[in-house]
Design an enzyme around this catalytic site. Structure first.
Site, PDB file in Angstrom:
ATOM      1  N   GLY A  78      -2.229   4.941  -8.214  1.00 27.27           N
ATOM      2  CA  GLY A  78      -1.560   4.818  -9.500  1.00 27.27           C
ATOM      3  C   GLY A  78      -2.501   4.425 -10.613  1.00 27.27           C
ATOM      4  N   THR A  79      -3.780   4.717 -10.435  1.00 27.06           N
ATOM      5  CA  THR A  79      -4.795   4.309 -11.404  1.00 27.06           C
ATOM      6  C   THR A  79      -4.568   4.943 -12.775  1.00 27.06           C
ATOM      7  OG1 THR A  79      -6.256   4.606  -9.488  1.00 27.06           O
ATOM      8  CG2 THR A  79      -7.256   3.781 -11.519  1.00 27.06           C
ATOM      9  N   HIS A 107     -13.178   2.299  -9.150  1.00 21.18           N
ATOM     10  CA  HIS A 107     -12.672   2.213  -7.776  1.00 21.18           C
ATOM     11  C   HIS A 107     -13.595   1.353  -6.909  1.00 21.18           C
ATOM     12  CE1 HIS A 107      -9.505   4.986  -8.516  1.00 21.18           C
ATOM     13  NE2 HIS A 107     -10.242   6.067  -8.582  1.00 21.18           N
ATOM     14  N   ARG A 115      -1.220   0.230  -3.656  1.00 23.38           N
ATOM     15  CA  ARG A 115      -0.161   1.126  -3.156  1.00 23.38           C
ATOM     16  C   ARG A 115      -0.171   1.086  -1.636  1.00 23.38           C
ATOM     17  NH1 ARG A 115      -0.101   7.650  -4.620  1.00 23.38           N
ATOM     18  NH2 ARG A 115       2.136   8.027  -4.252  1.00 23.38           N
ATOM     19  N   TYR A 133       2.115  -0.186  -7.183  1.00 19.19           N
ATOM     20  CA  TYR A 133       2.641   1.133  -7.546  1.00 19.19           C
ATOM     21  C   TYR A 133       4.141   1.195  -7.274  1.00 19.19           C
ATOM     22  CZ  TYR A 133       3.086   6.274  -7.330  1.00 19.19           C
ATOM     23  OH  TYR A 133       3.460   7.585  -7.523  1.00 19.19           O
ATOM     24  N   SER A 148       6.822   8.362 -17.994  1.00 25.57           N
ATOM     25  CA  SER A 148       7.621   8.992 -16.942  1.00 25.57           C
ATOM     26  C   SER A 148       6.801  10.076 -16.252  1.00 25.57           C
ATOM     27  CB  SER A 148       8.894   9.609 -17.528  1.00 25.57           C
ATOM     28  OG  SER A 148       8.567  10.739 -18.351  1.00 25.57           O
ATOM     29  N   MET A 173      -1.528  15.643 -10.881  1.00 26.73           N
ATOM     30  CA  MET A 173      -0.281  14.895 -10.714  1.00 26.73           C
ATOM     31  C   MET A 173       0.606  15.670  -9.756  1.00 26.73           C
ATOM     32  SD  MET A 173      -0.198  12.257 -12.988  1.00 26.73           S
ATOM     33  CE  MET A 173      -1.243  11.742 -14.354  1.00 26.73           C
ATOM     34  N   ARG A 174       0.978  15.053  -8.636  1.00 22.46           N
ATOM     35  CA  ARG A 174       1.743  15.797  -7.645  1.00 22.46           C
ATOM     36  C   ARG A 174       3.239  15.452  -7.649  1.00 22.46           C
ATOM     37  NH1 ARG A 174       0.985  14.258  -3.030  1.00 22.46           N
ATOM     38  NH2 ARG A 174       1.974  16.038  -2.034  1.00 22.46           N
TER      39      ARG A 174
END
Length: 341
Positions: free
Chosen positions: A76-77, A150, A172, A233, A268, A304-305
């Site tokens: 969720g970075t 990271h 997460r 997350y 969103s 973005m999946r």
């Protein structure tokens, strides 16, 4: 002059990865023209190319007014970066049209991709500065800086301890992280193996920035320090307005209920997925233009999946889920940290 203790603190311990099945999987499925091998830096798996930058990262000049977002990859970075930047910049959505990687640079970027062979054979190739020299790009960046990383705690610049910039860590659950990291690695980093083999690499602490649990727990144990904020997350999915308010308080900003609602909509999943400034399109385009990644992977993949909790249920076998659950229970026992999945 730096003291001997300070000099020793700036030295990064580099080691070869031991021979064995896990290393064989890594080299077979996860090497390419820009990723030629791997090492361990302070126990963390990283590309061999990291050797050139290890000391520069450790000696990077930190500023007290920096704002850092840290995480293990695919936790969720990007979502957190956009939230933090918008809060800190008073919801200036016009300025937020600048690509996120330019206004919120990724310190680690250059250490992950060795483009030297490509550049030596293609004089026409031009990379943006935040890709070619992410460390120098950030070093010359005007304050206040927003920095993504990271890197685990032991590899962060040593000045973080004394300068105490604001640091936000997002975590997460391991299963969803693994699934998301797998798809990301196929799209952007040249992984060619199966999902099951990727899970073996994840559990074997042999993907970039692993080990996973020590990464998370090093920050979890610092969560009560005044310059640290630890978020999950899963909480962002469950109650994003609440996380926005918590983050705003941490950054010293006051948001009205109306502004919280506006930012919630901006963050969103559908909005993020359709926002070109946060989708790392320039990196995907580099891979497409110079044939660095299989074109089929680029055509079917997206940065973005799903933006959900429990995505692992459709991809992990029951046996693999059980292994991850046992691994999670063992590593989180007695820590007070849990993930609701």
């Amino acid at each position: 002059m730096a003291s001997r203790r300070e000099e020793e603190a700036a030295v990064v311990r580099l080691e070869e990865i031991p021979e064995g099945p896990i290393k064989a999987l890594l080299l077979h499925h996860f090497t390419s023209s820009f990723r030629k091998g791997y090492i361990r830096a302070e126990g963390t798996t990283l590309p061999d190319y990291f050797r050139r930058f290890a000391q520069g990262i450790k000696q990077f000049n930190v500023r007290e007014d920096d704002v850092w977002v840290a995480s293990f990859p695919k936790c969720g970075t990007t979502w957190t970066q956009e939230m933090v930047w918008c809060i800190a910049n008073d919801l200036d959505f016009e300025a937020a049209k600048v690509p996120l990687q330019v206004r919120f640079p990724f310190l680690d970027h250059t250490t992950l991709f060795d483009y030297e062979d490509l550049l030596s054979t293609r004089p026409d190739v031009v990379f943006p500065p935040h890709v070619l020299d992410s460390i120098g790009f950030l070093d010359n960046f005007p304050s206040p800086r927003f920095i993504k990383t990271h890197f685990p705690w032991p590899l962060l610049p040593r000045q973080i301890v004394e300068k105490k910039p604001k640091m936000i860590y997002v975590a997460r659950n391991a299963k969803d992280t693994c699934v998301s990291y797998y798809h990301h690695s196929r799209l952007l980093e040249g992984y060619r193996g199966s999902f099951d083999d990727f899970c073996e690499l994840f559990l074997g602490d042999s993907l970039c920035f692993a080990p996973f649990w020590s990464h998370v727990l090093e920050f979890w144990h610092r969560r009560n320090e005044p310059n640290f904020l630890f978020i999950k997350y899963e909480d962002m999915i469950k109650d994003l307005p609440s996380v926005i308010r918590t983050t705003a308080d941490f950054l010293g900003k006051k948001l009205s209920d109306e502004k919280v609602a506006i930012l919630t909509e901006h963050l969103s999943f559908n909005s993020m997925k359709n926002n070109p400034s946060v989708n790392y399109e320039d990196v995907v385009e580099i891979n497409r233009k110079y044939n660095l990644i299989d074109k089929k992977e680029i055509e079917k993949g997206s940065f973005m999946r799903k933006g959900s909790v429990g995505d692992f249920k459709g991809q992990m076998s029951k046996d693999m889920v059980s292994r991850f659950d046992d691994w999670t229970e063992k590593n989180l026992k007695g820590t007070g940290l849990s993930f609701n999945v």
